[in-house]
Design an enzyme around this catalytic site. Structure first.
Site, PDB file in Angstrom:
ATOM      1  NE  ARG A  26      -1.822  -1.483   3.648  1.00  0.00           N
ATOM      2  CZ  ARG A  26      -2.828  -1.829   4.458  1.00  0.00           C
ATOM      3  NH1 ARG A  26      -3.271  -0.974   5.350  1.00  0.00           N
ATOM      4  NH2 ARG A  26      -3.396  -3.015   4.369  1.00  0.00           N
ATOM      5  CB  THR A  27       0.256   4.718  -1.098  1.00  0.00           C
ATOM      6  OG1 THR A  27       0.001   4.225  -2.407  1.00  0.00           O
ATOM      7  CG2 THR A  27       1.089   5.981  -1.206  1.00  0.00           C
ATOM      8  CG  LEU A  28       3.435   1.895   3.728  1.00  0.00           C
ATOM      9  CD1 LEU A  28       4.628   1.127   4.271  1.00  0.00           C
ATOM     10  CD2 LEU A  28       2.217   1.675   4.617  1.00  0.00           C
ATOM     11  CD1 TRP A 133      -1.341   7.849   0.698  1.00  0.00           C
ATOM     12  CD2 TRP A 133      -0.516   9.605   1.793  1.00  0.00           C
ATOM     13  NE1 TRP A 133      -0.904   7.403   1.914  1.00  0.00           N
ATOM     14  CE2 TRP A 133      -0.387   8.455   2.611  1.00  0.00           C
ATOM     15  CE3 TRP A 133      -0.051  10.834   2.274  1.00  0.00           C
ATOM     16  CZ2 TRP A 133       0.184   8.504   3.874  1.00  0.00           C
ATOM     17  CZ3 TRP A 133       0.518  10.879   3.526  1.00  0.00           C
ATOM     18  CH2 TRP A 133       0.622   9.736   4.316  1.00  0.00           C
TER      19      TRP A 133
END
Length: 249
Positions: A26-28, A133
């Site tokens: 996932r986009t951390l 995001w």
């Protein structure tokens, strides 16, 4: 589970993928990002502008990133934030519009419906601690009604006559509060957008001097070719900024 049933791996042996559990990806943290989007209502519909920069961290790595896209027949979407997450959102919307078109009932999703859908998507992903995001701006015209709203990465959303994301919230919206009116012509609206984008170019380190303007009216969406603004950097303070500074190089 008993220890006797666990897979054994010798010290010099590479573990087999089947014996390991891989975490979901996932986009951390956002990697390639775009900065502000500015939009407002004008006489015939909605005007929207964004520059074409894509920053890799603090490096302006890409300068041809389009962050404004038409959605269906009646809507226009702009995004700041992580570019790959924006591409994922566009994939969601492609599926939504395709499913809507398959009904072939003479009706189509308007900007209010698309905006509501995006608020649910963003809030749903936030609740899973796996947010997209992005800050999104959604504008459009359907049946003569102009609509403009935005939604943040955690699902906070609102409608207004003019909206902006990123630094635009702090630098562009004060200009819009002073100079915007809903009866602006297209030409005056473009001048106002250019004024906002010029201020952002001067003040936002992530902005680039290559912007794209788009409009949407009852007839549909139009994306204009990118272009650069005229700027002036000849101020005295820029020529030798360290004059008189103690301890300067």
């Amino acid at each position: 589970m008993s220890f006797s049933k666990m897979p054994l791996v010798e010290a010099n042996q590479t573990p087999d993928a089947s014996s390991l559990s891989l975490d979901s990806e996932r986009t951390l943290y956002p990697y390639v990002t775009g900065t502000s989007v500015v939009a407002f209502k004008y006489r015939d519909g909605i005007l929207m502008a964004a520059d074409m920069g894509g920053s890799y961290g603090s490096t302006l790595r890409y300068k041809t990133v389009e962050r404004i896209k038409p959605i269906g027949k009646h809507s226009l979407l702009g995004a700041s934030g992580e570019i790959s997450d924006f591409q994922e959102i566009l994939r969601y919307l492609d599926e939504l519009i395709l499913y809507d078109n398959m009904w072939d009932d003479g009706n189509s999703l308007g900007p209010k419906e698309v905006h509501n859908y995006l608020t649910r998507v963003m809030y749903n992903r936030r609740n899973k601690f796996n947010p997209l995001w992005n800050s999104l701006v959604l504008g459009g015209v359907k049946n003569g009604q102009k609509y403009l709203g935005m939604v943040s990465m955690i699902g906070v959303n609102f409608e207004d006559n003019h909206v902006a994301t990123g630094f635009g919230n702090h630098l562009a919206r004060p200009i819009l509060r002073d100079e915007w009116n809903e009866d602006l012509s297209f030409e005056d609206g473009v001048k106002l957008l250019e004024k906002c984008m010029r201020v952002l170019l001067y003040r936002d380190r992530s902005a680039v001097n290559k912007l794209q303007i788009a409009k949407i009216t009852e007839e549909g969406a139009t994306l204009f070719p990118p272009y650069s603004l005229k700027t002036f950097w000849g101020f005295e303070a820029y020529k030798n900024p360290t004059v008189g500074a103690e301890g300067s190089w």
